[in-house]
Design an enzyme around this catalytic site. Structure first.
Site, mmCIF file in Angstrom:
data_model
loop_
_atom_site.group_PDB
_atom_site.id
_atom_site.type_symbol
_atom_site.label_atom_id
_atom_site.label_comp_id
_atom_site.label_asym_id
_atom_site.label_seq_id
_atom_site.Cartn_x
_atom_site.Cartn_y
_atom_site.Cartn_z
ATOM 1 N N ARG A 4 0.884 -1.183 0.000
ATOM 2 C CA ARG A 4 0.000 0.000 0.000
ATOM 3 C C ARG A 4 0.910 1.218 0.000
ATOM 4 O O ARG A 4 1.727 1.403 0.917
ATOM 5 C CB ARG A 4 -0.925 -0.002 1.228
ATOM 6 N N HIS A 38 -7.116 0.852 -6.773
ATOM 7 C CA HIS A 38 -7.374 -0.002 -5.601
ATOM 8 C C HIS A 38 -8.037 -1.297 -6.100
ATOM 9 O O HIS A 38 -9.220 -1.533 -5.881
ATOM 10 C CB HIS A 38 -8.284 0.739 -4.616
ATOM 11 N N GLN A 74 -10.035 -3.795 -3.781
ATOM 12 C CA GLN A 74 -11.368 -3.286 -3.445
ATOM 13 C C GLN A 74 -12.349 -3.670 -4.559
ATOM 14 O O GLN A 74 -13.456 -4.149 -4.296
ATOM 15 C CB GLN A 74 -11.302 -1.765 -3.292
ATOM 16 N N ASP A 121 -17.489 7.128 -2.161
ATOM 17 C CA ASP A 121 -16.240 7.068 -1.385
ATOM 18 C C ASP A 121 -15.969 8.495 -0.893
ATOM 19 O O ASP A 121 -16.607 9.454 -1.357
ATOM 20 C CB ASP A 121 -15.098 6.550 -2.300
ATOM 21 N N CYS A 143 -16.742 1.868 0.033
ATOM 22 C CA CYS A 143 -15.559 1.044 0.335
ATOM 23 C C CYS A 143 -15.140 1.175 1.790
ATOM 24 O O CYS A 143 -14.450 0.304 2.305
ATOM 25 C CB CYS A 143 -14.422 1.438 -0.593
ATOM 26 N N ARG A 154 -14.172 -8.297 1.190
ATOM 27 C CA ARG A 154 -12.764 -8.066 0.863
ATOM 28 C C ARG A 154 -11.953 -9.321 1.192
ATOM 29 O O ARG A 154 -11.081 -9.731 0.431
ATOM 30 C CB ARG A 154 -12.219 -6.872 1.688
#
Ligand code: CP
Ligand code: NVA
Length: 303
Positions: A102, A129, A132, A221, A261, A289
């Site tokens: 990340r 991402h 996700q 988001d 998310c 996830r």
């Protein structure tokens, strides 16, 4: 070498198969069945930004598959500070069987994958991402059935989450609509790449009310992502008309589901009433996830 950097090199069938595998793993887990298929394997994790879902879902998923994980935060890893990125990657590859990164610049993910002899998974960059998006397609499949022909209306920033979901949706034949103020829509290089590489059904619709009119899923988001905290006030002004609230939901089909998310900035991009309401699937979405990433870990480490 199997990497997950941005989903651009994945086919629609590969994505659909992973989502189906994830659904099977979830069903097995709900029956209390754990297959230790990754026994003896170690997942390395380097996270330069905070995380609840991505970190815990990878570590829990790895444990459920019989493997182990080692976590380093940005300061410990010191990418390009304590030592160079290529030196870190080559050293990590001596110890672990796959790496989740990340980071800020997406270029770091590409560089990581270039140097790595082990699978590299993008656990979020400023630009993409993909983990996700894989989890989210599992959620859409559970809520709405076959992904093909479904409409996802993303109300908010054309950010990392939106780009990856647009790619994944496009590849499996779902329609993706972005509704955002002009300056926060998808950037031109992304749109050009999308037209040549993904060639999915992608629309940009100014008016959020129109954007949700035929939506199976309404997605949002945060307006300011990690690293953009200094822009939060300015962005708040531009995005004020793009809140996912009860009024917007009334403009959508009755059965439309709401996804986020997470983490959410309640009262900004989404109201409590909607996030905690009957159409919200945000928390099972977070749970998915892990199921999607278990399928991803098997893909990466079993080959
Ligand atoms: N959705 C998501 O990636 O959450 P975290 O930042 O908590 O990992
Ligand atoms: N767009 C958000 C997603 C967090 C999971 C961010 O990058 O901060």
């Amino acid at each position: 070498m199997h990497h997950l950097t941005d989903l651009l090199d994945w086919t629609g069938d590969q994505i659909s198969d992973l989502v189906k595998d994830a659904a099977r793993l979830k069903k097995a887990q709900l029956k209390g069945k754990h297959e230790p298929r990754l026994q003896g394997k170690v997942l390395g994790m380097i996270f330069e930004k905070p995380s609840l879902r991505t970190r815990v879902s990878f570590q829990a998923g790895m444990a459920q598959l019989g493997g182990q994980s080692v976590f380093l935060n940005g300061a410990e890893a010191g990418l390009g500070v304590r030592e160079s990125l290529p030196d870190i990657v080559r050293t990590m590859c001596e110890f672990v069987d796959a790496i989740v990164l990340r980071t800020f610049e997406h270029e770091n993910v590409i560089e990581f994958a270039r140097w790595s002899t082990k699978p590299v998974i993008n656990g979020l960059s400023d630009y993409y991402h993909p983990c996700q998006a894989l989890g989210d397609l599992l959620t859409v499949r559970e809520c709405c059935g076959d992904l093909k022909g479904k409409t996802i209306a993303f109300i908010g920033d054309g950010n990392n989450v939106a780009r990856s979901l647009a790619i994944a949706a496009g590849k499996v034949g779902a329609r993706f609509i972005l509704s955002a103020p002009k300056r926060y829509r998808f950037d031109r290089p992304f749109l050009e790449m999308y037209q040549t590489t993904v060639r999915g059904l992608l629309d940009e619709i100014d008016d959020p009310i129109k954007a949700v009119a035929r939506a199976d899923v309404i997605y949002t988001d945060v307006w300011a992502s990690m690293g953009q905290e200094g822009e939060a006030k300015e962005r708040g002004k531009h995005f004020a008309a793009y809140q996912v609230n009860a009024k917007l939901l009334r403009a959508a089909p009755k059965g439309a589901k709401v996804m986020h998310c997470l983490p959410a900035h309640r009262g900004e991009e989404i109201t409590d009433e909607v996030l905690d309401g009957p159409q919200s699937v945000a928390f099972p979405q977070a749970g998915n996830r892990m199921h999607a990433q278990k399928a991803l870990l098997l893909w990466a480490m079993e080959g």
